[in-house]
Enzyme design. Sequence first.
Site, short mmCIF file in Angstrom:
data_model
loop_
_atom_site.label_atom_id
_atom_site.label_comp_id
_atom_site.label_asym_id
_atom_site.label_seq_id
_atom_site.Cartn_x
_atom_site.Cartn_y
_atom_site.Cartn_z
N LYS A 523 0.80 -1.23 0.00
CA LYS A 523 0.00 0.00 0.00
C LYS A 523 0.82 1.27 0.00
O LYS A 523 0.51 2.23 -0.67
CB LYS A 523 -0.91 0.02 1.22
CG LYS A 523 -1.98 -1.02 1.13
CD LYS A 523 -3.03 -0.82 2.22
CE LYS A 523 -3.95 -2.02 2.28
NZ LYS A 523 -3.25 -3.27 2.66
N THR A 571 8.70 -10.37 0.91
CA THR A 571 7.28 -10.74 0.79
C THR A 571 7.20 -12.22 0.43
O THR A 571 8.22 -12.86 0.19
CB THR A 571 6.59 -9.96 -0.35
OG1 THR A 571 7.13 -10.44 -1.61
CG2 THR A 571 6.85 -8.47 -0.25
N LYS A 595 10.32 -17.76 -1.69
CA LYS A 595 10.58 -19.00 -2.45
C LYS A 595 9.98 -18.99 -3.86
O LYS A 595 10.27 -19.85 -4.67
CB LYS A 595 9.97 -20.19 -1.69
CG LYS A 595 10.74 -20.52 -0.43
CD LYS A 595 10.13 -21.70 0.30
CE LYS A 595 9.02 -21.31 1.25
NZ LYS A 595 9.43 -20.60 2.45
N GLU A 683 0.91 -22.06 8.87
CA GLU A 683 0.27 -20.98 8.10
C GLU A 683 -1.15 -20.84 8.64
O GLU A 683 -1.65 -21.77 9.29
CB GLU A 683 0.22 -21.37 6.61
CG GLU A 683 1.58 -21.51 5.95
CD GLU A 683 2.34 -20.20 5.85
OE1 GLU A 683 1.71 -19.17 5.62
OE2 GLU A 683 3.57 -20.22 6.05
N ASP A 694 5.14 -26.51 0.12
CA ASP A 694 6.25 -25.68 0.60
C ASP A 694 7.55 -26.48 0.57
O ASP A 694 8.60 -25.99 0.12
CB ASP A 694 5.90 -25.21 2.02
CG ASP A 694 7.05 -24.49 2.69
OD1 ASP A 694 7.42 -23.42 2.20
OD2 ASP A 694 7.59 -25.01 3.69
N LYS A 698 11.08 -26.03 -1.85
CA LYS A 698 12.47 -26.03 -1.37
C LYS A 698 13.29 -27.08 -2.11
O LYS A 698 14.47 -26.84 -2.44
CB LYS A 698 12.49 -26.27 0.14
CG LYS A 698 11.89 -25.09 0.91
CD LYS A 698 11.70 -25.39 2.37
CE LYS A 698 11.09 -24.18 3.08
NZ LYS A 698 10.58 -24.51 4.41
#
Length: 832
Positions: A523, A571, A595, A683, A694, A698
């Site tokens: 923002k 982010t 990632k 999460e 996830d 990796k």
Amino acid sequence: MENLRSNSKPNLWTVHKFGGTSVANSERYRKVAQIVRSQSSLSGNPTRQAVVVSAMSKVTDALIELTELAVKQDDSYLAKLKTLLEKHVSTLVELIPAGGDFVERLHADFRMIEEVLRAAWLTRTCSERTVELIAGHGEIWSAQLLCNYLNSLGVNATWLDAREVLVVNPGESSVAVDWEVSQAKADAWFAKRTEDFIVITGFVASSPDGIPTTLKRNGSDFSGSIFGKLLQAREIIIWTDVDGVLSADPRLVPEAVVLDELSYQEASELAYFGAKVVHPATMSPAIEDGIPIWIRNTFKPTLPGSRIGNTSPAKKTQTPIKGFATIDGMALVNVEGTGMIGVPGVAQRIFGALREVGVSVVMISQASSEHSICFAIPSAQAALAKKTVEHAFFAELHHGQIQTVDVSADCSILAAVGDAMVDHPGVAGKFFGALGKAGVNIRAIAQGSSERNISAVVDRVDSQRALRAVHSAFYLSHQTLSVGLIGPGLIGGTLLDQLSEQAEKLRRDFKIDLRVRGILSSKKMFLNEQSIELKDWKKTWSDGGEPADLDRFISHIKADHLPHAVIIDATSSGEIPKFYPKWIRRGLHLITPNKKANTMSIEFYRELAQSARERGRHYLYETTVGAGLPIINTLRDLVQTGDRVEKIEGILSGTLSYIFNTYDGTRAFSEVVLEAKARGYTEPDPRDDLSGRDVARKLVILAREMGLGVELSDVQIESLVPESLRDVGVDEFLKQLPQHDTAMKSLLAKGEVLRYVGKISEAGKLSVSLSRYPSSHAFARLSGSDNIVAFTTARYHSQPLIVQGPGAGPQVTAAGVFGDLLRLASYLGTSS
Ligand code: ADP
Ligand code: ASP
Ligand code: MG
């Protein structure tokens, strides 16, 4: 020289000079009084203080403007005169509420000036003499203001109208002091005074026949050093609004640094080439008597400032260039023609003619072929100079021996100054190299015969960029980084806190200068020209900022004047990484714990790697696998040192590590998942962890690091989310999960544990699956949310190389990003 003198004669006086900004209002006069009083009590030395003052800030400009308005019969001069009177009266009343008899004198002076201006209005002329008379009044009032204030504090002070003792012969742009007469008058005046403090008017003087005049604009510095000589002072302190003489004008180069010590010659050259902090004429009286001049900050009197004096011969360790300065408003005149080759006296004729008409030549450069001479002069004199040269060479122009007299307006001179230049080869190369790199077009070059100065004429539009480029080449460590953070969330915010604690030490002890110059979220953004004060970043961020503008943010971070720039993408956005190749091509380095970038298509991954290689930029992402653990770097070292990686196996998710380290069948699996969620280990939707995506990301990052051209879709994933719960809402998922507890429990066997493991097999296959391990296995002995990775390689064949430790959490992840920043700084430190 200084020592000799102080041995033979006690130097009782210290001369201070306070510039206009130091006496801008009543508050500042208070500060000045405080400073001079504290100086007199320092060191137990019985010094007397002579305090030379300028007019209050902008008053000289205003007085000169009055004369111009009156000549134009612009009646606004009356109102302006009144404002000026009020300014002085109110300052006086603020300092001394009772006012005293100085109010009367002020009114009398203003009445006199009003009459003189009225005459100018009527006659529509105002002689040079009249302008000088009026212009000098700012100092007359300022000195009395300070003196009256000191008296009101009970200080034993008086004031001297310098016109009574200082006699000068006025010239065009400067004046010559009549030392003999001035010394005699000063001696007579001071002989009768016993006060501890003498306040002296700066700027003003008298002509030999007693007519009031001035030392020309900004002449109060000159007054300071003149009185330093007349009083045989121990030192002259010029108090101003900066910490000392800086390596460049701080308004143009924010990273300019304070110079501790300069020689008189260095200071003169810098002043001559536009460093406004000292007036060029200041040096000569001080040089003659070897009086040191200090430049100090009125607003920070505890700082030592810069010392200008006779310095020891240039030391090798000294920076070859001390300072840089620019003068704008220049024109470059180029006289060219074959008729000049081998003809003696051409230069003399040109400069002789120019001297006759009062054109001041700031810089001269002649090509060794003698085919052309060019010189820089103030733009205002360009037309006159052209006419004069054309006139002087009328015959040569007519006969074609001289082809052109060209004038390029809108130029600037950029000068680099330093005594030690002569001992340092390659200084000019570095200077011009920096200009070249910044794309600055050089119009002419000159090096002073003293080898204390290199100057170049550049186009006015390039002037600031040129100044910043050369300053950065000589002054900033290669490890100065302009840092832009995208995403001040949990990881980004923690990183800022860590930087805040370490930045000063890194700068001081390791010459690593990390300047966070911008923070951006989806923002808004916050930019700072120099560096955001990280101690208060949260408040700065929540209170201020402007709407986010990614393009502007990137342009700001990629500042021309700083050697390197880096973007940290903290982010988890899939959009931001799409810009990475573009940013790298613009010359930015990149660091990310995100990632997404390395798991987009293999084509994108290759483009990213290639742009970094081609552009010589660094792209670092250690924290994309195992947070702060050295997993990527270990793998990279193995590959680069020629080891062959056969297999990688590991527990790569902190969340799943925690869940399976806790789950041993004594409690339901769903209960453990809920607990992990409650502790903030998962999460928001635990399926993002349980799905294995996830971990798959990796694995892809590691595989690509090994050189395998794999895609995310190539990973075989055993998801821990039951088929029937994949498309329901989060709450529904959590509600229904217990129905699958029995199935999970049936997988447990005695003496074994369950582990969710990612593998890259010998055949290059990638998989993520739930496996059983004996309790003696390294993977079984993990605790908390630790990560573990086992590299089986040609060298580490029977015993894999294991990296293990906390692999999740904002603290360790941010520390890993910080590690990447330091790695980047160390690459940059050794590469140049
Ligand atoms: P004063 O009113 O005290 O005489 P000036 O405005 O004349 O002060 O001079 C001080 C200013 O000179 C500083 O505020 C700074 O902006 C400018 N300046 C230009 N070059 C330099 C430099 N190399 N070092 C320090 N200050 C400089
Ligand atoms: N007040 C004078 C000027 O503004 C002299 C000085 O401040 O140096 O030029
Ligand atoms: Mg000044």
